[in-house]
Every structure is written in C-alpha cells, then in structure tokens.
Design a protein around this motif. Structure first.
Motif, mmCIF file in Angstrom:
data_model
loop_
_atom_site.group_PDB
_atom_site.id
_atom_site.type_symbol
_atom_site.label_atom_id
_atom_site.label_comp_id
_atom_site.label_asym_id
_atom_site.label_seq_id
_atom_site.Cartn_x
_atom_site.Cartn_y
_atom_site.Cartn_z
ATOM 1 N N GLN B 157 0.827 -1.220 0.000
ATOM 2 C CA GLN B 157 0.000 0.000 0.000
ATOM 3 C C GLN B 157 0.855 1.262 0.000
ATOM 4 O OE1 GLN B 157 -2.979 -0.097 3.098
ATOM 5 N NE2 GLN B 157 -4.319 -1.394 1.861
ATOM 6 N N PHE B 158 2.021 1.217 0.650
ATOM 7 C CA PHE B 158 2.908 2.395 0.625
ATOM 8 C C PHE B 158 3.292 2.688 -0.830
ATOM 9 C CE2 PHE B 158 4.743 1.348 5.127
ATOM 10 C CZ PHE B 158 3.510 1.623 5.688
ATOM 11 N N GLY B 159 3.461 1.620 -1.604
ATOM 12 C CA GLY B 159 3.769 1.807 -3.021
ATOM 13 C C GLY B 159 2.623 2.525 -3.744
ATOM 14 N N GLU B 160 1.400 2.168 -3.381
ATOM 15 C CA GLU B 160 0.234 2.805 -4.010
ATOM 16 C C GLU B 160 0.088 4.264 -3.551
ATOM 17 O OE1 GLU B 160 -3.323 0.252 -4.792
ATOM 18 O OE2 GLU B 160 -2.537 -0.891 -3.111
ATOM 19 N N LEU B 161 0.237 4.476 -2.228
ATOM 20 C CA LEU B 161 0.093 5.838 -1.687
ATOM 21 C C LEU B 161 1.165 6.756 -2.284
ATOM 22 C CD1 LEU B 161 -0.528 4.942 2.094
ATOM 23 C CD2 LEU B 161 -2.201 5.926 0.503
ATOM 24 N N GLY B 162 2.380 6.250 -2.330
ATOM 25 C CA GLY B 162 3.477 7.055 -2.877
ATOM 26 C C GLY B 162 3.283 7.353 -4.349
ATOM 27 N N SER B 163 2.754 6.361 -5.097
ATOM 28 C CA SER B 163 2.501 6.564 -6.528
ATOM 29 C C SER B 163 1.455 7.658 -6.746
ATOM 30 C CB SER B 163 2.000 5.267 -7.169
ATOM 31 O OG SER B 163 3.036 4.321 -7.220
ATOM 32 N N LEU B 164 0.414 7.634 -5.912
ATOM 33 C CA LEU B 164 -0.633 8.646 -6.056
ATOM 34 C C LEU B 164 -0.069 10.041 -5.782
ATOM 35 C CD1 LEU B 164 -3.551 6.687 -4.341
ATOM 36 C CD2 LEU B 164 -3.467 7.409 -6.747
ATOM 37 N N TYR B 165 0.743 10.135 -4.718
ATOM 38 C CA TYR B 165 1.338 11.435 -4.399
ATOM 39 C C TYR B 165 2.252 11.892 -5.537
ATOM 40 C CZ TYR B 165 3.053 15.282 -1.559
ATOM 41 O OH TYR B 165 3.332 16.546 -1.090
ATOM 42 N N ALA B 166 3.086 10.963 -6.015
ATOM 43 C CA ALA B 166 4.025 11.322 -7.082
ATOM 44 C C ALA B 166 3.270 11.791 -8.322
ATOM 45 C CB ALA B 166 4.913 10.120 -7.422
ATOM 46 N N ARG B 167 2.167 11.108 -8.626
ATOM 47 C CA ARG B 167 1.410 11.453 -9.820
ATOM 48 C C ARG B 167 0.688 12.789 -9.666
ATOM 49 N NH1 ARG B 167 -1.900 6.795 -10.624
ATOM 50 N NH2 ARG B 167 0.008 5.849 -11.426
ATOM 51 N N TYR B 168 -0.072 12.920 -8.571
ATOM 52 C CA TYR B 168 -0.951 14.077 -8.467
ATOM 53 C C TYR B 168 -0.307 15.316 -7.848
ATOM 54 C CZ TYR B 168 -4.579 10.909 -9.977
ATOM 55 O OH TYR B 168 -5.317 10.030 -10.717
ATOM 56 N N VAL B 169 0.708 15.136 -7.025
ATOM 57 C CA VAL B 169 1.324 16.319 -6.416
ATOM 58 C C VAL B 169 2.681 16.629 -7.058
ATOM 59 C CG1 VAL B 169 1.971 17.466 -4.256
ATOM 60 C CG2 VAL B 169 0.141 15.758 -4.251
ATOM 61 N N LEU B 170 3.490 15.610 -7.285
ATOM 62 C CA LEU B 170 4.800 15.872 -7.895
ATOM 63 C C LEU B 170 4.723 15.935 -9.420
ATOM 64 C CD1 LEU B 170 7.142 13.557 -5.722
ATOM 65 C CD2 LEU B 170 6.532 15.960 -5.333
ATOM 66 N N GLY B 171 3.591 15.509 -9.990
ATOM 67 C CA GLY B 171 3.419 15.620 -11.437
ATOM 68 C C GLY B 171 4.210 14.614 -12.254
ATOM 69 N N ILE B 172 4.500 13.447 -11.669
ATOM 70 C CA ILE B 172 5.204 12.393 -12.414
ATOM 71 C C ILE B 172 4.144 11.457 -12.995
ATOM 72 C CG2 ILE B 172 6.860 10.481 -12.244
ATOM 73 C CD1 ILE B 172 7.991 12.000 -9.714
ATOM 74 N N ALA B 173 4.052 11.414 -14.316
ATOM 75 C CA ALA B 173 2.932 10.725 -14.958
ATOM 76 C C ALA B 173 2.839 9.244 -14.580
ATOM 77 C CB ALA B 173 3.039 10.872 -16.471
ATOM 78 N N GLU B 174 3.965 8.524 -14.735
ATOM 79 C CA GLU B 174 3.943 7.093 -14.390
ATOM 80 C C GLU B 174 5.076 6.776 -13.420
ATOM 81 O OE1 GLU B 174 3.067 3.943 -17.307
ATOM 82 O OE2 GLU B 174 3.198 5.556 -18.798
#
Lengths: 315, 315
Positions: B157-174
C-alpha cells in the motif's frame, strides 16, 4: 606472519589485486608476507612487471575463479580449486593468518561459514563496516548484510563482537555501544529492537549507551553501532553513494572526514564471529583499496581478534 | 481555500511559525489564506510586527500547547484546546483544507489517526519524505517512521500511496516504484520484503521496477521508494545529518542537488492514507521551512490528494 589475498577477486583483478599486494608488501616488509592465490599464468607476468618489489610475494596456485555473478553456495562447492576455496583452506589450516578477497561476497560468506566456521557460541557471524567519526577516528557498524533478519540475541552478540574489534583492533579502551533505532527512548522500534535493547542494557561485557538514531552515525555517541543486516546494508550503500556523488562533483574531497567515506581508505569489511580472520573487499577495489584491506588483515591478525572472540564466547 | 498552521509548534514557535506564515501568505495571495492556530496573546504581537503583510492571516485561538516532550496520545486526549487538537478538528470538519505543524510528531500522528482517521481500506497510514534526485526533480520515500514494523500488505500500500502522491502532487505521470532492499534480486531481504516484492510485482495500479539498494536512493531508478518505517527513519535522519555536516563545513552548499538535502526546501512530511491533508514539520523549523510546508499543504489540497487516495482505496 602470512596474509593471503585472492588474486582473482574483484572487477579489476588480477591487475588491481597484484598491484595492491605489492603496495602492501612494501609496508609490511619485515612484519608479514603476502600470499597471492590465483592462476599462475595470469599472476606471474603482473608480478614480473614489479620486478624486485614483488620478490617477497608468495604465489599459491588456484586454477578456478568464482565469478561475481555465480550462485555463492553452488560455486563454492563445485569450484574447490577456486582462489576463494583455496584461500579458506589455507586460513583454516593455519598456513595464513588472514584471508582477503574483493571477489564474490556471497562465496566469501559461504567459505567463512563452511570452511572456517562460526566460533562456538556465536549465533550468526556478522559483516562489519567502518564509520568515519566527525571528530576523528573510526567507529564500527555491524551487521551490514550477512543477516537480513536478526533476533534480539543476535543483535546483542553483534554488540559484543563489535566491542571486541573496537577494543583490540581500533584501540578504543571502552567502546560505547549504541543500538540503531528510530528513536532514543528505550520503548522505540520493532519488537526485536526493543528486546535487543533490554539484552544489551544488562550485558556486563559491554558499555551500552542506549538507542541511537540515523543522525548519530557519525557523531561520538557510539563507537559500535549495532543494527540488523538489512538496515546496515541500506545505510552503508547509501553512504557510499553520497561519497560517490561528492567525488563526481568534486565536492568535499579535501575534507578529512568525507575522505574517510571512501571505501578505499579501509579496503574491506571483516567477517566477525568466525574462527579466523577474513575480510571482504568491494567489487570495484582499486590497488589502494586492496592494499588497505591487506593492512587491515595484518592488524586483525596482529591483534589476534579471532582468538579474542573465541576466548570471550567460550566462557 | 484555507491552509492551517499550528502557530505554537516547533522549537522556535511562535516566532518562526508566524514569520513563515507571513512568507507563505504573500506567495499564496489570491489563492489561499493561512489560518494560524495558537495563543492569541503570543501570536498577535508577532503578527503586528509584520504590519500590512499579516493582514490577511486568520487567527484561531487555542489556549493549550502540546510540548515536544509530552506523551503524544495522553497529551492529545487531555489537551483538547491545544493548537494541534484544534487544528485537526478544523481539518476534519472541512473548515481548512490542510493542517501543518512543526510540533510534537507523535501528537500529530495521534490526531491523524483519531480525528481525521485512516482512509477505509488503508491498513496503516505512512509518513512520507522527499528525496532529491541527482538529475533533478524529487522522489518520495515512505514510510519514514510511522510504522516500525510493516507487513507485506502495508508495504504494498505504501507503493500505491506514494505513486498517487508522485502522480498528483509531484506531477510524475507514471511513477516508478522501487522496494528498498539489501540486494536487487527478488529473493533478497527479509521474509516481509520478499513477500512485499511478490505483491508489488502483480499490483496492476503501480509501475514496480523491483528491488533497489541504498545506493539507488538518489538516482533515477525509482520515483517512489517503499520501505518500512524503521529503515526509512534511519535513512532519512542519516541523510539529514550528512547535510548538516556539509553545511557546518561549508561544503557543497552551492550545489543544487545537495541544497535539496536541506529539509527547509521541502518543509515537512505529509501523512498519507488519512482522510485529509496533514503535514508534520521538523522540530527545528525555520520561517523558510514553515513557509515551504504551507506551500506543500496548498499543493496537496489543490491536487486533492486525499480525495484521490480515498477514491483509489474505495474500489
């Protein structure tokens, strides 16, 4: 005294190994001899390049090489005439007082466990690494990768093993032992680290100063940093990468503290808790790193650290 | 939009908090308002010092303070009019879109768990931290201390939470997700990290690139670094200490990569997996750090990251 080196181990072997051995031989002249173990056809021409400087080095033939990518246990068993297997046989039989290799780390661990064997009473040997201290000197951190999972009793023993090394090899009279944790309070951390804290606290053989945090690695709180092999490995590799980044950028290279971040200045990680002195070097070892690994092997043998450990765990 | 700040939290509060809030208010003018929560008698004179620049800040009274050394759960329950408790009530009721504090970390976590509560489906919220990348940009590492012990499903789940943050806040598409481990091969590590590897590998919601090692923290292998809170905390504090040592020595301060080691440039660590946006700042936060923490709170709220997490874990 004889200190053995795996002439075929490391990314730049045998050239870097031979060059490093010649450097170490000059510094150890009159005190110890270097034994090079490897393929004579590959090693002899390199020794010849050094002329008289290589005269005192002893070459012991070993026809096989364990490659960096090979499965450690399988390769060690199948390649009984590999430089690592020959080195461990010489170490176990007392022909040499220390054995150093920048080759396959896993195979070095396998040899330590199966040829030289753990000291009776030691639950699991550990790989130690050295930590430069901000105000000078060195600390020791263990485990840095031999045991991903560590029971509290193992962590307690790492404190003892590290204390013995700090005392007899680093010359720290009463080494302070700290348990790496995510907080200073004794109730912090995992169930294992909490239990280890309690064991370390009442162990009469060491000077436990309590938990330390990641920020304390380089300060003077602890000379001996106890951690599981997972955390220690991640920390060590991260610290190495910071040094590499600084070196690439040419930042801080004149600073004595950061200079000691360089693995070359130490040369290798001793395996502690086995019956003899073995050191694992970095795969990318340069001649300087190889030389320092051999000097460390000499220091360990001179201090009789393996015997100190045996005597301590016998009781 | 309103972003709340604990005016009484941090070693240099309320002065540093108020000064930082005024800095942030200038940058967020027209987009968001800053809500200062604390003792009016202490905060008002400091706001007055800033004159017109502090005019748009909203002061919400809270009579109590949770000190840095207090027991988090006990203090949070007993001090219902503390700045942290009032902040979380405002966050939970929707009066503010984010709450930031450089105060007692444990109390911030307690408030997150008991007032704002974990998102249904999230096993355990994590504290995230940011990792400067050598070739520019930022990665995110989690957990860095909320959970010393982590089951494989939590790491997944940390992988999922971090991915969401990276995508929506840091702007990293994938965003690429890496599992911090002591070796790259998938069989490496503890039983928990081996099991987490298998879960991450088949999770269709993230781009898992496999295990990474300590040396990969700052390179481009992974945007999201998954680790247990024990390892993450030790790594983070060690990295902070390296920056502090460099700053003390005046080494590398002109380098953009090492400049980002400075916690001030980010300002705080978000708690991910709760129903609202909360950020924990460093105890020693300066006005710059406070300002950047508030800007991060604004970014999180603008991106609706808590809602993105809720939507993802709902399914």
């Amino acid at each position: 005294m004889k200190i053995a080196l795996d002439a075929m181990g490391g990314d730049f072997a045998p050239q870097a190994a031979v060059d490093g051995a010649v450097l170490a031989a000059a510094q150890l002249a009159g005190k110890a001899q270097i034994v090079l173990i490897g393929q004579p056809d590959a090693v002899r021409p390199l020794l010849a390049q050094h002329g008289a400087a290589a005269e005192d080095l002893i070459l012991v033939p070993a026809s096989q090489i364990i490659d960096m990518g090979e499965h450690p246990a399988k390769a060690y068993q199948q390649k009984q005439d590999s430089s690592i297997a020959v080195g461990y046989r010489m170490l176990a039989s007392g022909e040499v007082e220390a054995f150093c290799s920048a080759g396959n780390t896993g195979a070095m661990l396998v040899g330590a466990m199966f040829s030289v064997k753990p000291v009776p009473g030691v639950l699991r040997p550990a790989i130690a690494n050295f930590v430069p201290k901000l105000h000078g000197g060195m600390g020791i951190m263990l485990d840095v990768g031999a045991n991903a999972e560590c029971k509290p009793e193992m962590l307690e023993q790492f404190g003892e093993l590290g204390s013995l090394y700090a005392r007899y090899v680093l010359g720290i009279a009463e080494p302070k032992v700290g348990l790496m944790n995510l907080g200073e309070e004794e109730g912090k951390g995992t169930a294992n680290s909490q239990a280890a804290h309690q064991l370390l606290k009442v162990n009469p053989h060491l000077r436990f100063i309590g938990n330390i945090e990641g920020r304390d690695l380089f300060n003077d709180k602890a000379d001996v940093v106890v951690c599981d092999g997972f955390t220690g490995n991640v920390l060590l590799k991260m610290a190495e990468s910071v040094y590499d980044i600084m070196a690439d950028k040419g930042i801080g290279m004149g600073d004595p503290f950061f200079a000691h971040f360089n693995y070359e200045s130490i040369g290798g990680s001793p395996i502690l808790g086995i019956n003899d002195n073995a050191i694992i070097g970095h795969g990318v070892s340069t001649p300087t790193a190889i030389c320092n690994m051999l000097l460390q092997g000499y220091q360990m043998a001179s201090a009789g650290i393996a015997d100190q450990i045996k005597a301590t765990f016998k009781s």
